[in-house]
Each structure stands twice: as C-alpha cells, then as structure tokens.
Design a protein around this motif. Structure first.
Motif, PDB file in Angstrom:
ATOM      1  N   SER A 135     -50.741 -13.340   0.889  1.00 19.08           N
ATOM      2  CA  SER A 135     -51.415 -13.463  -0.399  1.00 19.08           C
ATOM      3  C   SER A 135     -50.831 -12.191  -1.280  1.00 19.08           C
ATOM      4  O   SER A 135     -50.029 -11.429  -0.955  1.00 19.08           O
ATOM      5  N   GLU A 145     -52.616 -10.031  -2.826  1.00 18.80           N
ATOM      6  CA  GLU A 145     -53.263  -8.770  -2.500  1.00 18.80           C
ATOM      7  C   GLU A 145     -52.541  -8.318  -1.242  1.00 18.80           C
ATOM      8  O   GLU A 145     -52.368  -6.992  -1.176  1.00 18.80           O
ATOM      9  N   HIS A 146     -52.155  -9.231  -0.168  1.00 16.40           N
ATOM     10  CA  HIS A 146     -51.633  -8.328   0.995  1.00 16.40           C
ATOM     11  C   HIS A 146     -50.067  -7.683   0.573  1.00 16.40           C
ATOM     12  O   HIS A 146     -49.614  -6.735   1.052  1.00 16.40           O
ATOM     13  N   GLN A 193     -49.301  -6.598  -2.190  1.00 18.82           N
ATOM     14  CA  GLN A 193     -49.568  -5.182  -2.883  1.00 18.82           C
ATOM     15  C   GLN A 193     -49.762  -4.112  -1.843  1.00 18.82           C
ATOM     16  O   GLN A 193     -49.150  -3.025  -1.949  1.00 18.82           O
ATOM     17  N   GLU A 194     -50.480  -4.371  -0.797  1.00 18.71           N
ATOM     18  CA  GLU A 194     -50.622  -3.581   0.147  1.00 18.71           C
ATOM     19  C   GLU A 194     -49.139  -3.412   0.697  1.00 18.71           C
ATOM     20  O   GLU A 194     -49.022  -2.033   1.116  1.00 18.71           O
ATOM     21  N   GLU A 236     -49.414  -1.738  -7.589  1.00 21.29           N
ATOM     22  CA  GLU A 236     -50.383  -2.136  -8.801  1.00 21.29           C
ATOM     23  C   GLU A 236     -49.332  -3.532  -9.322  1.00 21.29           C
ATOM     24  O   GLU A 236     -48.471  -3.552  -9.781  1.00 21.29           O
ATOM     25  N   THR A 277     -44.520 -11.923  -8.960  1.00 22.65           N
ATOM     26  CA  THR A 277     -45.315 -12.861  -8.220  1.00 22.65           C
ATOM     27  C   THR A 277     -45.737 -14.107  -9.172  1.00 22.65           C
ATOM     28  O   THR A 277     -46.121 -15.204  -8.542  1.00 22.65           O
TER      29      THR A 277
END
Length: 418
Positions: A25, A27-28, A30-31, A147, A172
């Motif tokens: 994802s 979010e993943h 970004q991590e 970010e 993205t």
C-alpha cells in the motif's frame, strides 16, 4: 522481500543487485522509505541501464509498486485524471477510453509505467506534441522522510520535479491532462529517398498528428514512414514514398501481430498512437536501445553525420526511428527549450559491440546539442551532459534541498548528474 539475483530489466541486460520489497500500500511504501538509508523505485523496468538499481549500500532497497492497484479518477470539470504511478499507459488508456476520455499522446509502447516514463522524459511523436511529461498537472511524491507531498503546476519546484530521474522521491500518483476521446488512422509508406527527405523534412514531419520514420542508415533512405492522423484523409503525396500494401513491422522479419492496425483504418486513439498492441510482448524484447534528441534546426547535419556512421552501426543495428517532439520547460526534459528530433536506435542485445559504437555517435551528436534519453544506453558522463541542460545546476540545488542525504541516490545518478 525478494532475493533479486535473478530479477532483470525488460531488455534482460541488467540484473538488479539490491533486494526488492513489494509495496502492499502507499502507507507501507512510506514506512519502507522512512526506514531505509537508500531507496530506488522500480516500475515497468524498461530502462536499459542501472538507473534504478542500488550498488553501493548493502541495506538499500528497491521498492516495487507492481502490487499497487491501477486507478484512474477522471475529473471532467478540470479535464484531468489522477492515476497511480505504477500504472501502465495501456491500462490507463483503456480506462479513460471507457469513460469517453483520452490522452493527447502516447509512446510507442503502451506497456511502460506512467511514473517511470514521465521521470525519464519519454515521448511519442508529433511536431506539436510535447513529451509525456507535458501532460502532468501534479505529482504525489514520497520524500526521504516517508512523507507524502504534492507538487503541482505553478509551484516553484514543479518544472524541476516532473522529469526527475527518481532522484527526488517515489512518485505514487500523477494528475494528467485529458481530452475527449478521438479516433486516429495509421498509414505506412515505404521508399522515401534521402534526397526527398532532406528537401522536405519539415513538410514530412508535419504531415500528420504523429510521424515516425524508420531507417537503417543505408542508401535505401527512409525505409518506412508511419503517419498517425486524426483526420479522415485521402492518401497524401509523400514525395515519392508509396503506401504500403500490407502491415509492416519496423524490425526486419519480425511478426506483425503485435503491431497496431495500419492501412488507414480509423480506430480509437489508444489502438493507433502506440506502435505496439498492449496484449502482445512489445518489439523483440532481447534488445538494447539508445536515443539522442537534438534541436530540429540541426536535424539535417545530424542525419549527414549518422549516414557516414552507417557501416559502423550496421552489425548491431536493428532499426532507427526518427521522431519530433515539441519544446517544453521541464528542466531535465530532452526537449527543454526547443523542438527536437529524436534519433532512436534499437540494437541487438550485444552490450560490448553497442557500447563500442556509442562514443562515435555521441561525438557526432552531442556537439549539436544532442541529449541522451535518460532511460537508455549512452556513455556521456556528467561533464559531457552539463552543457546540454541550462537548468542542471538548478536541479542539483533542488535535489540538495529535497534529499540532502541522497536517500534516492545511486551510482548512475552520481555518474550522470554529479
């Protein structure tokens, strides 16, 4: 996480050295970026060098966006569509067509990812058509701290952030300009002599919405002319070239079922503007590619120099395509500041012999302002490239500000950008 010792690029000439992590994802993703000292993004892997690889940091990571969905969100009011960066142009085009919309242009391959194509200045053809980057209205980019930020048309950093070689972050999503759907016809001509081409180059390249010319730099001249027109027109007089009586492939002896429909039959834009159909493996796959884009004002001088090099190129050359691209203002675009003629080489997959002939080609073209395509094979280093890009120092300053620790750096960028 994947052992990448067998992971290769599209051409099969480069094996990736760093580990690959598949983003589940945004979010993943970004991590992963926030936790990694060195990151590069993989798209459709259609580059022919180590531009996307990491070679100098053991704990660096290549992030693959292949598992992220392809989404196309159309905004009719603004005539834009927000698309995910990992999406292939062919998939985006299919969704746009179903909604009654279109892009203004496409590259020859619909299989390439939107983010990767834009980042390297990839283009289609047409005197009035800019590169694919000119359709970008905004970018969503994950920076080195993980970010997510958006850079849009009109922002101070925009012209430096679109064609950015992956040096500023992981893209993205992109917002692209769109227009109502339209039809295109594709007509192929054969046998355009060098004399006719030299005398009528501007008229020929302006004779259709998109024009591609194929040669092998022999006395046969321009062997094929592919005209893609938005007009329903009778066959034109192309200065002695004759309409082809059958579907042709630009590579001698290659099967034609992968080629988009020719013969002047009108059809949707996405089925004519690319050279290849989305449902087939494009071209021959096992090949190398190079391209140099130079000011149109110097096109005939460049062609004379390349004709003289024809015998040296012949043992490894499959075909060469000439296309025009309109000027733009993206700092690292190969058409920054002036209209260009792109000279695209499809080589045999023989790195030793191809790289042996590239210095002679660059000696001929770089003094004319020829800029190497960022995603293809070339030998020019940062010192040779710097005079070709008036805003290169501005890009370096932007990179220093956005990514001072070179999280998105690699050996290729150091070699080519400095």
């Amino acid at each position: 996480m994947t052992d990448v010792t067998t992971e290769k690029n599209w051409g099969g000439n480069h094996t990736y050295r760093a580990r690959i992590e598949r983003a589940r994802s945004v979010e993943h993703l970004q991590e992963v970026v926030a936790a990694s000292p060195r990151v590069r993004a993989l798209g459709s892997r259609h580059s022919f060098t180590d531009i996307s690889d990491i070679t100098d940091v053991e704990d660096g990571v290549l992030v693959s966006l292949a598992d992220l969905p392809t989404t196309v969100d159309v905004d009719p009011a603004s005539r834009t569509a927000r698309v995910t960066g990992r999406a292939a142009y062919g998939d985006v085009a299919t969704q746009l067509q179903a909604a009654g919309w279109a892009l203004g242009n496409l590259a020859s391959l619909p299989h390439i990812s939107v983010a990767g194509a834009v980042a390297t200045g990839t283009h289609g053809s047409g005197v009035e058509n800019g590169s694919l980057a000119t359709a970008v209205a905004s970018l969503d980019i994950i920076g080195p701290d993980g970010e997510l930020r958006t850079v849009g048309r009109g922002d101070a950093d925009f012209e430096g952030s679109v064609v950015s070689l992956g040096a500023l972050g992981v893209v993205t999503a992109l917002t692209l300009d769109i227009e109502p759907t339209y039809d295109v016809r594709q007509d192929v001509y054969t046998g355009l002599s060098w004399a006719s081409f030299d005398a009528n180059i501007e008229e020929i390249t302006r004779s259709a919405y998109s024009v591609s010319l194929f040669t092998r730099w022999t006395d046969a001249g321009i062997e094929q002319v592919w005209r893609k027109s938005r007009l329903d027109e009778a066959p034109v007089d192309l200065h002695g070239a004759l309409p082809a009586g059958r579907t042709l492939h630009m590579l001698e002896g290659a099967p034609t079922e992968s080629i988009t429909e020719q013969g002047g039959v009108f059809g949707p834009w996405l089925d004519r503007l690319p050279h290849f159909r989305m449902e087939f493996t494009p071209s021959r796959g096992e090949e190398l590619q190079s391209e140099y884009l130079l000011p149109c004002a110097d096109a005939l001088t460049a062609i004379d120099r390349l004709r003289a090099l024809g015998p040296r190129m012949a043992p490894v050359l499959q075909a060469c395509e000439l296309r025009t691209v309109a000027a733009d203002e993206h700092w690292l675009s190969s058409s920054y500041g002036h209209d260009v003629l792109g000279v695209h080489f499809t080589w045999l997959r023989d790195e030793q012999r191809v790289y042996a002939v590239l210095p002679a080609i660059e000696d001929a073209l770089l003094p004319l302002g020829g800029r190497p395509h960022w995603g293809k094979c070339f030998v020019a280093d940062a010192a040779a490239i710097e005079p070709l890009y008036p805003r290169l120092s501005d890009f370096r300053a932007l990179r220093d500000r956005v990514d001072p620790d070179r999280v998105f750096g690699n050996a290729w960028l150091e070699r080519v950008i400095g």
